[in-house]
Structure formats: structure tokens, C-alpha cells
Motif scaffolding. Sequence first.
Motif, PDB file in Angstrom:
ATOM      1  N   THR A  38       0.810  -1.230   0.000  1.00  0.00           N
ATOM      2  CA  THR A  38       0.000   0.000   0.000  1.00  0.00           C
ATOM      3  C   THR A  38       0.841   1.276   0.000  1.00  0.00           C
ATOM      4  O   THR A  38       0.286   2.369  -0.064  1.00  0.00           O
ATOM      5  CB  THR A  38      -0.913   0.066   1.239  1.00  0.00           C
ATOM      6  N   GLY A  39       2.170   1.142   0.108  1.00  0.00           N
ATOM      7  CA  GLY A  39       2.991   2.340   0.283  1.00  0.00           C
ATOM      8  C   GLY A  39       2.703   3.023   1.614  1.00  0.00           C
ATOM      9  O   GLY A  39       2.776   4.252   1.728  1.00  0.00           O
ATOM     10  N   LYS A  40       2.377   2.222   2.637  1.00  0.00           N
ATOM     11  CA  LYS A  40       2.042   2.688   3.995  1.00  0.00           C
ATOM     12  C   LYS A  40       0.737   3.483   4.046  1.00  0.00           C
ATOM     13  O   LYS A  40       0.483   4.203   5.012  1.00  0.00           O
ATOM     14  CB  LYS A  40       3.184   3.512   4.605  1.00  0.00           C
ATOM     15  N   ASN A  41      -0.112   3.299   3.041  1.00  0.00           N
ATOM     16  CA  ASN A  41      -1.419   3.961   3.029  1.00  0.00           C
ATOM     17  C   ASN A  41      -2.477   2.999   3.577  1.00  0.00           C
ATOM     18  O   ASN A  41      -3.323   2.467   2.834  1.00  0.00           O
ATOM     19  CB  ASN A  41      -1.775   4.421   1.619  1.00  0.00           C
ATOM     20  N   TRP A  42      -2.412   2.761   4.868  1.00  0.00           N
ATOM     21  CA  TRP A  42      -3.411   1.916   5.518  1.00  0.00           C
ATOM     22  C   TRP A  42      -3.566   2.341   6.968  1.00  0.00           C
ATOM     23  O   TRP A  42      -2.699   3.009   7.536  1.00  0.00           O
ATOM     24  CB  TRP A  42      -3.041   0.436   5.415  1.00  0.00           C
ATOM     25  N   GLU A  43      -4.700   1.998   7.527  1.00  0.00           N
ATOM     26  CA  GLU A  43      -4.990   2.252   8.925  1.00  0.00           C
ATOM     27  C   GLU A  43      -5.742   1.052   9.472  1.00  0.00           C
ATOM     28  O   GLU A  43      -5.887   0.042   8.754  1.00  0.00           O
ATOM     29  CB  GLU A  43      -5.805   3.550   9.088  1.00  0.00           C
ATOM     30  N   ILE A  44      -6.190   1.112  10.704  1.00  0.00           N
ATOM     31  CA  ILE A  44      -6.857  -0.061  11.271  1.00  0.00           C
ATOM     32  C   ILE A  44      -8.099   0.329  12.064  1.00  0.00           C
ATOM     33  O   ILE A  44      -8.227   1.456  12.546  1.00  0.00           O
ATOM     34  CB  ILE A  44      -5.913  -0.873  12.191  1.00  0.00           C
ATOM     35  N   LEU A  45      -9.002  -0.629  12.182  1.00  0.00           N
ATOM     36  CA  LEU A  45     -10.067  -0.584  13.173  1.00  0.00           C
ATOM     37  C   LEU A  45      -9.638  -1.502  14.311  1.00  0.00           C
ATOM     38  O   LEU A  45      -9.099  -2.594  14.084  1.00  0.00           O
ATOM     39  CB  LEU A  45     -11.394  -1.058  12.583  1.00  0.00           C
ATOM     40  N   VAL A  46      -9.882  -1.069  15.532  1.00  0.00           N
ATOM     41  CA  VAL A  46      -9.447  -1.816  16.713  1.00  0.00           C
ATOM     42  C   VAL A  46     -10.617  -2.004  17.666  1.00  0.00           C
ATOM     43  O   VAL A  46     -11.398  -1.070  17.906  1.00  0.00           O
ATOM     44  CB  VAL A  46      -8.299  -1.074  17.443  1.00  0.00           C
ATOM     45  N   TYR A  47     -10.714  -3.207  18.205  1.00  0.00           N
ATOM     46  CA  TYR A  47     -11.690  -3.479  19.261  1.00  0.00           C
ATOM     47  C   TYR A  47     -10.943  -3.640  20.579  1.00  0.00           C
ATOM     48  O   TYR A  47      -9.986  -4.424  20.675  1.00  0.00           O
ATOM     49  CB  TYR A  47     -12.470  -4.751  18.953  1.00  0.00           C
ATOM     50  N   GLY A  48     -11.374  -2.883  21.597  1.00  0.00           N
ATOM     51  CA  GLY A  48     -10.749  -2.959  22.912  1.00  0.00           C
ATOM     52  C   GLY A  48      -9.278  -2.587  22.844  1.00  0.00           C
ATOM     53  O   GLY A  48      -8.863  -1.703  22.091  1.00  0.00           O
ATOM     54  N   ASP A  49      -8.468  -3.283  23.615  1.00  0.00           N
ATOM     55  CA  ASP A  49      -7.029  -3.033  23.640  1.00  0.00           C
ATOM     56  C   ASP A  49      -6.335  -4.008  22.668  1.00  0.00           C
ATOM     57  O   ASP A  49      -5.599  -4.893  23.067  1.00  0.00           O
ATOM     58  CB  ASP A  49      -6.489  -3.216  25.063  1.00  0.00           C
ATOM     59  N   TYR A  50      -6.637  -3.833  21.392  1.00  0.00           N
ATOM     60  CA  TYR A  50      -6.108  -4.688  20.325  1.00  0.00           C
ATOM     61  C   TYR A  50      -6.505  -6.150  20.524  1.00  0.00           C
ATOM     62  O   TYR A  50      -5.763  -7.068  20.189  1.00  0.00           O
ATOM     63  CB  TYR A  50      -4.587  -4.560  20.223  1.00  0.00           C
ATOM     64  N   GLU A  51      -7.719  -6.343  21.049  1.00  0.00           N
ATOM     65  CA  GLU A  51      -8.254  -7.707  21.151  1.00  0.00           C
ATOM     66  C   GLU A  51      -8.680  -8.223  19.783  1.00  0.00           C
ATOM     67  O   GLU A  51      -8.696  -9.438  19.535  1.00  0.00           O
ATOM     68  CB  GLU A  51      -9.432  -7.735  22.121  1.00  0.00           C
ATOM     69  N   ALA A  52      -9.043  -7.303  18.895  1.00  0.00           N
ATOM     70  CA  ALA A  52      -9.353  -7.640  17.504  1.00  0.00           C
ATOM     71  C   ALA A  52      -8.972  -6.441  16.657  1.00  0.00           C
ATOM     72  O   ALA A  52      -9.118  -5.289  17.083  1.00  0.00           O
ATOM     73  CB  ALA A  52     -10.832  -7.970  17.332  1.00  0.00           C
ATOM     74  N   VAL A  53      -8.474  -6.708  15.458  1.00  0.00           N
ATOM     75  CA  VAL A  53      -8.059  -5.630  14.561  1.00  0.00           C
ATOM     76  C   VAL A  53      -8.552  -5.917  13.148  1.00  0.00           C
ATOM     77  O   VAL A  53      -8.766  -7.076  12.769  1.00  0.00           O
ATOM     78  CB  VAL A  53      -6.527  -5.444  14.538  1.00  0.00           C
ATOM     79  N   MET A  54      -8.698  -4.848  12.376  1.00  0.00           N
ATOM     80  CA  MET A  54      -9.107  -4.962  10.980  1.00  0.00           C
ATOM     81  C   MET A  54      -8.313  -3.944  10.170  1.00  0.00           C
ATOM     82  O   MET A  54      -8.561  -2.742  10.252  1.00  0.00           O
ATOM     83  CB  MET A  54     -10.605  -4.701  10.835  1.00  0.00           C
ATOM     84  N   PRO A  55      -7.312  -4.381   9.401  1.00  0.00           N
ATOM     85  CA  PRO A  55      -6.538  -3.443   8.577  1.00  0.00           C
ATOM     86  C   PRO A  55      -7.355  -2.917   7.401  1.00  0.00           C
ATOM     87  O   PRO A  55      -8.098  -3.677   6.768  1.00  0.00           O
ATOM     88  CB  PRO A  55      -5.350  -4.280   8.103  1.00  0.00           C
ATOM     89  N   ILE A  56      -7.200  -1.624   7.123  1.00  0.00           N
ATOM     90  CA  ILE A  56      -7.969  -0.952   6.067  1.00  0.00           C
ATOM     91  C   ILE A  56      -7.007  -0.284   5.085  1.00  0.00           C
ATOM     92  O   ILE A  56      -6.401   0.746   5.402  1.00  0.00           O
ATOM     93  CB  ILE A  56      -8.912   0.129   6.652  1.00  0.00           C
ATOM     94  N   PRO A  57      -6.832  -0.822   3.879  1.00  0.00           N
ATOM     95  CA  PRO A  57      -5.979  -0.176   2.873  1.00  0.00           C
ATOM     96  C   PRO A  57      -6.728   0.952   2.174  1.00  0.00           C
ATOM     97  O   PRO A  57      -7.933   0.851   1.922  1.00  0.00           O
ATOM     98  CB  PRO A  57      -5.671  -1.319   1.896  1.00  0.00           C
ATOM     99  N   LEU A  58      -6.019   2.030   1.849  1.00  0.00           N
ATOM    100  CA  LEU A  58      -6.672   3.231   1.323  1.00  0.00           C
ATOM    101  C   LEU A  58      -5.967   3.778   0.087  1.00  0.00           C
ATOM    102  O   LEU A  58      -4.755   3.673  -0.051  1.00  0.00           O
ATOM    103  CB  LEU A  58      -6.690   4.316   2.400  1.00  0.00           C
TER     104      LEU A  58
END
Length: 299
Positions: A38-58
Motif C-alpha cells: 500500500t505504500g504505507k497507506n493503511w490504517e486499522i479498526l481496533v476493538y478494545g485493547d487490540y483484542e481484535a483488529v481490521m486493517p484498512i488499505p486506502l
Amino acid sequence: MIRKIKYESIDFEKYKHCIAQSCQRKFYAERSFLDISTGKNWEILVYGDYEAVMPIPLIRKLGVKVVINPKLCQQLGIFSKQDSKVLNDNFLDFFRKYYKIWYYAFNDVNEFSKPLKQRNNFLIFPEPYDLVRQRYSPKRKRKLRLDQEVIDNSEMIKNPDLPAVQAFIQKTGLGAGDRDLEDFIRLLSDFNTAGFLDFYGFYYHHQLINLIAVYHNDYTLALLGTYNDREYVKLSGSSYLIDKVIADNIAYKIFDFEGSEVPAVEEFFRGFRPALKPYSCIQYSKKELLQQIFVKFFR
């Protein structure tokens, strides 16, 4: 509670731990893969204290951030110790509410209460090579029996000269537009230079006629590209290369074929008798994407 975290604010140690401990573990979600793809063009959704994560490329379209899986990145989705439909549904609702989505693929473990579009992927799971080879289709086994003349005049070379590899992909990369092909060459070369990908070339009479690109980490191998000189397709060099990589690694690593929407390619993969592992995705047309973008401007 689910929250959005931009790239520069990600706690990468916690993110890495979450991915590594997840039941959905995929190399696509690792920082090393996403940073390059992605050329570092991504962010994440996080549940709690990183109990679950979802990477989002943009990417950006008309000045608006749009979600689309980057080239060579087949699956992302939600990563957690246990897959939960309730948690996944909450991530999906948040995702749809706060993002403009063009194409996003979840992983093959993620389950949801409502059906999403399905795509196919094929995996061979670790076990002794002899057992894997026994399951190959009769046609694939025949293709792997090279004629003596081919055996005497051929060789496999791992990581041949990179300019030669790039020129061969440029020559044989059928079905991709010029810009897409350039992007594939750049990404494969970047992964190779970073030490995450190997090229395997099949040479016949000292001429490169088949090439595969295989991404690797400590638990997976992924076939990110297969390139063939059409004049020598009958020699089955690609089958030989894939079988060789499987033989050397399948005792302790998953082999990921990356799937395909092309029937002939899917048939080729099925000859190795991999396990079918469908995954869910969200996909919108360009027209539907533009409608999402225009809603932002006119509401």
C-alpha cells in the motif's frame, strides 16, 4: 468499542501480537506486507485493547479516501483469537458506516450473520510431501513427468537476475494493462528486494521459459505470480516449479495458490488437489463508488 486508528498512531507491537495470536492469521495483514503493497497507506479498526483488529488499505479518488485491497493482497478482514459473528458484524457495520468502499476482501475464517459475495481460494496445508503428491490429479502427475530431452537440457534457478525477471514478466504478463503490469513488476521486485519473495525460473536450453513468484514467511508460501512463454507451454515448466516449491516446504508451511477468477487458471490450480477455502468480500462498481463519493459532497 471499535475505533479507527491512523497509521502513524498504530501500536505496532500490539498489532503484531494480535495478528500472530489470531485464529485467522494471514500474511496479508502483517505490517511488512501492507507497508510495501500500500505504500504505507493503511490504517486499522481496533476493538478494545487490540483484542481484535481490521486493517484498512486506502487510496484517494477525487480527493476522498477509498478502501480497496491493494494489488497482490487477496484477503484481509478481522483478526482475533476466536472468530465471532457478533464481533464481525459490529466491525462490518462500523466499516460500512465510516468508509467509502470499492473492494474489500475478508479472510476465509471470518463469518457473518448475513451472506456476502464469495470468492474462491485454494490452499495445501502442511503434511508430508508424499501424501500431497499422491492426491495430484492424473493429468498433473503426467505433466510432471518430463521427457528425458527436457531433463537433460533444463534447470531451475532460484532468484535469477532481477532485470531478466522484470523483462520476462513484461513480455509474458498477459491480461494486465500496461499500468497494472508495471505496478505488479514494481511490487514483486520490492518484495524480492526486501527478502520476502523468491523468483523461480525454469530454463530450457539456457532460455527462461517459465517463472513463478512466491511470497514467503515462517508459516506460508503464496503464489503471487505465474508467467509462461506461450511457445513452450507444453513443457509444463510452471507445474514443475510449483511442485518443486511444494516438495521443499509443504512439511511445515501452507501453500497458498491465491485463487483466480479465470477458469483455466482455476483448473490448473485444482490439478494439485488443494483444499477449497472460500472467502467473503464487498465489491462495488465504479458507478456505485462514485455515488458513495458524491453523497459526501452533496449531503
